[in-house]
Design a protein around this motif. Structure first.
Motif, PDB file in Angstrom:
ATOM      1  N   GLY A 342     -16.539   0.123  23.467  1.00  0.00           N
ATOM      2  CA  GLY A 342     -17.446   1.236  23.254  1.00  0.00           C
ATOM      3  C   GLY A 342     -16.953   2.654  23.160  1.00  0.00           C
ATOM      4  O   GLY A 342     -17.361   3.304  21.916  1.00  0.00           O
ATOM      5  N   GLY A 343     -15.734   2.786  23.354  1.00  0.00           N
ATOM      6  CA  GLY A 343     -15.041   4.106  23.175  1.00  0.00           C
ATOM      7  C   GLY A 343     -14.454   4.309  21.617  1.00  0.00           C
ATOM      8  O   GLY A 343     -14.718   5.195  21.017  1.00  0.00           O
ATOM      9  N   VAL A 344     -14.143   3.015  20.999  1.00  0.00           N
ATOM     10  CA  VAL A 344     -13.589   2.905  19.474  1.00  0.00           C
ATOM     11  C   VAL A 344     -14.622   3.027  18.924  1.00  0.00           C
ATOM     12  O   VAL A 344     -15.014   3.922  17.768  1.00  0.00           O
ATOM     13  CB  VAL A 344     -12.972   1.426  19.369  1.00  0.00           C
ATOM     14  CG1 VAL A 344     -12.763   1.148  18.031  1.00  0.00           C
ATOM     15  CG2 VAL A 344     -11.496   1.404  20.282  1.00  0.00           C
ATOM     16  N   PHE A 345     -15.878   2.232  19.085  1.00  0.00           N
ATOM     17  CA  PHE A 345     -17.213   2.261  18.407  1.00  0.00           C
ATOM     18  C   PHE A 345     -17.723   3.938  18.330  1.00  0.00           C
ATOM     19  O   PHE A 345     -18.183   4.224  17.464  1.00  0.00           O
ATOM     20  CB  PHE A 345     -18.351   1.443  18.698  1.00  0.00           C
ATOM     21  CG  PHE A 345     -17.928   0.105  18.098  1.00  0.00           C
ATOM     22  CD1 PHE A 345     -18.318  -0.180  16.827  1.00  0.00           C
ATOM     23  CD2 PHE A 345     -17.535  -0.891  18.879  1.00  0.00           C
ATOM     24  CE1 PHE A 345     -17.978  -1.363  16.198  1.00  0.00           C
ATOM     25  CE2 PHE A 345     -17.040  -2.124  18.168  1.00  0.00           C
ATOM     26  CZ  PHE A 345     -17.532  -2.392  16.779  1.00  0.00           C
ATOM     27  N   GLY A 346     -17.566   4.483  19.443  1.00  0.00           N
ATOM     28  CA  GLY A 346     -18.159   5.838  19.654  1.00  0.00           C
ATOM     29  C   GLY A 346     -17.250   6.818  18.825  1.00  0.00           C
ATOM     30  O   GLY A 346     -18.015   7.541  18.043  1.00  0.00           O
ATOM     31  N   LEU A 347     -16.044   6.619  18.734  1.00  0.00           N
ATOM     32  CA  LEU A 347     -15.225   7.342  18.054  1.00  0.00           C
ATOM     33  C   LEU A 347     -15.688   7.303  16.275  1.00  0.00           C
ATOM     34  O   LEU A 347     -15.730   8.341  15.643  1.00  0.00           O
ATOM     35  CB  LEU A 347     -13.924   7.007  18.243  1.00  0.00           C
ATOM     36  CG  LEU A 347     -12.729   7.681  19.559  1.00  0.00           C
ATOM     37  CD1 LEU A 347     -11.670   7.239  19.507  1.00  0.00           C
ATOM     38  CD2 LEU A 347     -13.064   8.924  19.450  1.00  0.00           C
ATOM     39  N   GLY A 348     -15.725   6.096  16.060  1.00  0.00           N
ATOM     40  CA  GLY A 348     -16.371   5.972  14.652  1.00  0.00           C
ATOM     41  C   GLY A 348     -17.400   6.439  14.280  1.00  0.00           C
ATOM     42  O   GLY A 348     -17.608   7.002  13.321  1.00  0.00           O
ATOM     43  N   ILE A 349     -18.517   6.377  15.202  1.00  0.00           N
ATOM     44  CA  ILE A 349     -19.862   6.996  14.938  1.00  0.00           C
ATOM     45  C   ILE A 349     -19.636   8.651  14.951  1.00  0.00           C
ATOM     46  O   ILE A 349     -20.124   9.377  14.222  1.00  0.00           O
ATOM     47  CB  ILE A 349     -20.872   6.634  15.997  1.00  0.00           C
ATOM     48  CG1 ILE A 349     -21.026   4.961  15.757  1.00  0.00           C
ATOM     49  CG2 ILE A 349     -22.084   7.262  15.829  1.00  0.00           C
ATOM     50  CD1 ILE A 349     -21.983   4.370  16.857  1.00  0.00           C
ATOM     51  N   GLY A 350     -18.802   8.931  15.978  1.00  0.00           N
ATOM     52  CA  GLY A 350     -18.723  10.417  16.005  1.00  0.00           C
ATOM     53  C   GLY A 350     -18.102  11.069  14.866  1.00  0.00           C
ATOM     54  O   GLY A 350     -18.291  11.967  14.218  1.00  0.00           O
ATOM     55  N   ALA A 351     -16.883  10.117  14.298  1.00  0.00           N
ATOM     56  CA  ALA A 351     -16.208  10.677  13.047  1.00  0.00           C
ATOM     57  C   ALA A 351     -17.211  10.837  11.964  1.00  0.00           C
ATOM     58  O   ALA A 351     -17.154  11.529  10.841  1.00  0.00           O
ATOM     59  CB  ALA A 351     -15.134   9.710  12.592  1.00  0.00           C
ATOM     60  N   ALA A 374      -8.901  12.274  25.128  1.00  0.00           N
ATOM     61  CA  ALA A 374      -9.639  12.356  26.434  1.00  0.00           C
ATOM     62  C   ALA A 374     -10.543  11.527  26.492  1.00  0.00           C
ATOM     63  O   ALA A 374     -10.921  10.865  27.533  1.00  0.00           O
ATOM     64  CB  ALA A 374      -9.970  14.062  26.605  1.00  0.00           C
ATOM     65  N   ALA A 375     -11.397  11.275  25.482  1.00  0.00           N
ATOM     66  CA  ALA A 375     -12.229  10.219  25.335  1.00  0.00           C
ATOM     67  C   ALA A 375     -12.133   8.896  25.553  1.00  0.00           C
ATOM     68  O   ALA A 375     -12.728   8.068  26.273  1.00  0.00           O
ATOM     69  CB  ALA A 375     -13.222  10.415  24.019  1.00  0.00           C
ATOM     70  N   MET A 376     -10.890   8.500  24.866  1.00  0.00           N
ATOM     71  CA  MET A 376     -10.480   6.951  25.071  1.00  0.00           C
ATOM     72  C   MET A 376      -9.987   6.802  26.391  1.00  0.00           C
ATOM     73  O   MET A 376     -10.171   5.835  27.125  1.00  0.00           O
ATOM     74  CB  MET A 376      -9.441   6.974  23.952  1.00  0.00           C
ATOM     75  CG  MET A 376      -9.896   6.757  22.541  1.00  0.00           C
ATOM     76  SD  MET A 376     -11.009   5.613  22.169  1.00  0.00           S
ATOM     77  CE  MET A 376     -10.370   3.795  22.752  1.00  0.00           C
ATOM     78  N   GLY A 377      -9.112   8.076  26.871  1.00  0.00           N
ATOM     79  CA  GLY A 377      -8.796   7.950  28.104  1.00  0.00           C
ATOM     80  C   GLY A 377      -9.833   7.799  29.152  1.00  0.00           C
ATOM     81  O   GLY A 377      -9.779   6.956  30.310  1.00  0.00           O
ATOM     82  N   THR A 378     -10.947   8.562  29.167  1.00  0.00           N
ATOM     83  CA  THR A 378     -11.889   8.509  30.189  1.00  0.00           C
ATOM     84  C   THR A 378     -12.710   7.116  30.187  1.00  0.00           C
ATOM     85  O   THR A 378     -13.275   6.472  31.149  1.00  0.00           O
ATOM     86  CB  THR A 378     -12.919   9.701  29.546  1.00  0.00           C
ATOM     87  OG1 THR A 378     -12.281  10.983  29.578  1.00  0.00           O
ATOM     88  CG2 THR A 378     -14.130   9.648  30.579  1.00  0.00           C
ATOM     89  N   SER A 379     -13.084   6.512  28.944  1.00  0.00           N
ATOM     90  CA  SER A 379     -13.721   5.162  28.699  1.00  0.00           C
ATOM     91  C   SER A 379     -12.892   4.212  29.439  1.00  0.00           C
ATOM     92  O   SER A 379     -13.137   3.645  30.097  1.00  0.00           O
ATOM     93  CB  SER A 379     -13.673   4.760  27.391  1.00  0.00           C
ATOM     94  OG  SER A 379     -12.604   4.532  26.637  1.00  0.00           O
TER      95      SER A 379
END
Length: 406
Positions: A342-351, A374-379
């Motif tokens: 979820g974090g990886v896909f979230g980063l892709g969409i965010g970018a 921070a986001a990846m660590g949090t996920s």
């Protein structure tokens, strides 16, 4: 290590086997991570825009304005004692001052033919232009002799030109302010809005002597404000100290008395703006982080459902020798893998969103590395925290009871 790798393989199989459930689990984390990185990127972009615009106004600009003083409990009514002579003294005596521009302004109606516009009419000297970073894009600057003779000439901004002359050439045309006609000698190079929302092209500039004589009648030499520029951005603080010392001496104000003038610098405006933007970014990031929490709760709920559905599988694994720790690791790793996906896909969409917003706004937006970490660590932490309870529940199952489950 072997146990962890085996748990990851089992987790990937379980995720592929239950695509819909896995997608719903990932969705909450994905939205949360994307929201956090987008908000942080926007906050950073706004901060850079504010700093850039303030720098365009002049990073070493210092504003000197009058303020009332209080003596024996009585507030002075003669507030404005700033003069052009004060400005000349600052240039002559202060080693850290490069230039000083006298400045006065008022709102007024400007008329040209059958058109009119209400705008800011400003009385300035020729030094105002380099101090504030303005330039004449078309036509010419009013001359020193026109400034000394209080000539009826003006330089207008692009917004005023559009209101009064449309697409036509304003150079050589006449505008009327009050009872007097003024010849347009120049058109300012457009600057757009300031960081404070002011249209910097909606203004009319004229020699300050002409302003005092015809627009706002004032005593000779009196100004509303002095705008100084320090010799360098690093000498601003020293310049402020020199300004205060010189003006106190000229106005006869003792060191223990309140001065009849105030001083503000662009650095103070920039600091205030950055603090406001920073506070808003933290607030919005906190709100966006709530979606990560909601996503974590979603992970926990769906993992609990998964444990219930796979009770017989858990019983079989325990029956053939898997320990409670093996079962707990399996489900905990599965929760972490889902969260990280979820974090990886979230980063892709965010970018992608950041790139699109940067193009639409014309800003240089970048994926903020600290926010990514921070986001990846949090996920990952969310996967551990919210996956722990379902994993523990699975690990504590009685294998005999689990095998009876259909």
């Amino acid at each position: 290590m072997t146990a962890i790798l085996a748990a990851i393989r089992l987790a990937m199989r379980a995720i592929v086997r239950s695509k819909l459930r896995s997608t719903l689990t990932v969705l909450g984390i994905l939205i949360g991570v994307a929201a956090v990185v987008i908000v942080v990127a926007l906050g950073t972009g706004v901060q850079q825009q504010v700093v850039g615009q303030i720098s365009n106004l002049g990073a070493n600009v210092i504003f000197i304005f009058p303020q009332s003083t209080q003596t024996s409990g009585v507030r002075s009514s003669d507030v404005n004692r700033l003069t052009e002579a004060d400005g000349r003294a600052l240039v002559a005596e202060a080693t850290s001052i490069a230039n000083v521009a006298p400045f006065s302004s008022t709102g007024a109606q400007v008329i040209a033919g059958d058109r009119n516009a209400v705008t800011q009419v400003m009385g300035v000297s020729r030094t105002y232009f380099p101090v504030r970073g303005f330039s004449v894009g078309k036509g010419e600057m009013f001359t020193e002799s026109e400034e000394l003779l209080k000539a009826k000439v003006v330089i207008i901004g692009e917004t005023v030109r559009e209101k009064l002359f449309g697409p036509g050439d304003p150079i050589g045309q006449y505008v009327r302010i009050g009872r007097y006609p003024y010849r347009v000698v120049g058109l300012l190079t457009p600057k757009g809005q300031s960081p404070f929302g002011e249209d910097q092209d909606d203004r009319v500039l004229m020699p300050i002597g002409s302003f005092r004589a015809r627009v706002v009648p004032s005593p000779p030499g009196r100004v509303q404000q002095l705008i100084a520029s320090a010799t360098d951005e690093r000498t601003v603080d020293r310049a402020v100290a020199q300004i205060e010392a010189i003006l106190r001496q000229r106005h006869g104000i003792a060191p223990d008395q309140d001065p009849d003038f105030g001083i503000r610098t662009q650095a103070e405006f920039r600091k205030s703006s950055e603090e406001i933007v920073g506070t808003l970014t933290v607030l919005l990031s906190s709100i966006a982080a709530v979606s990560l929490l909601v996503g974590g709760i979603g992970v926990m709920n769906i993992m609990l459902v998964s444990v219930t559905e796979r009770t017989r599988e858990i019983g079989i694994r325990m029956a053939i020798g898997a320990s409670a720790a093996d079962i707990m690791t399996q489900f905990l790793v599965e929760a972490i893998v889902l969260s990280v996906i979820g974090g990886v896909f979230g980063l892709g969409i965010g970018a992608g969103v950041i790139k699109a917003l940067g193009g639409a706004l014309g800003w240089s937006l970048q994926l903020p590395i600290p926010a990514v970490v921070a986001a990846m660590g949090t996920s990952a932490v969310i996967g551990i925290v919210f996956g722990f309870f379902p994993a523990r529940r699975a690990a504590l199952m009685d294998p005999i009871v689990a095998l009876r489950q259909e």
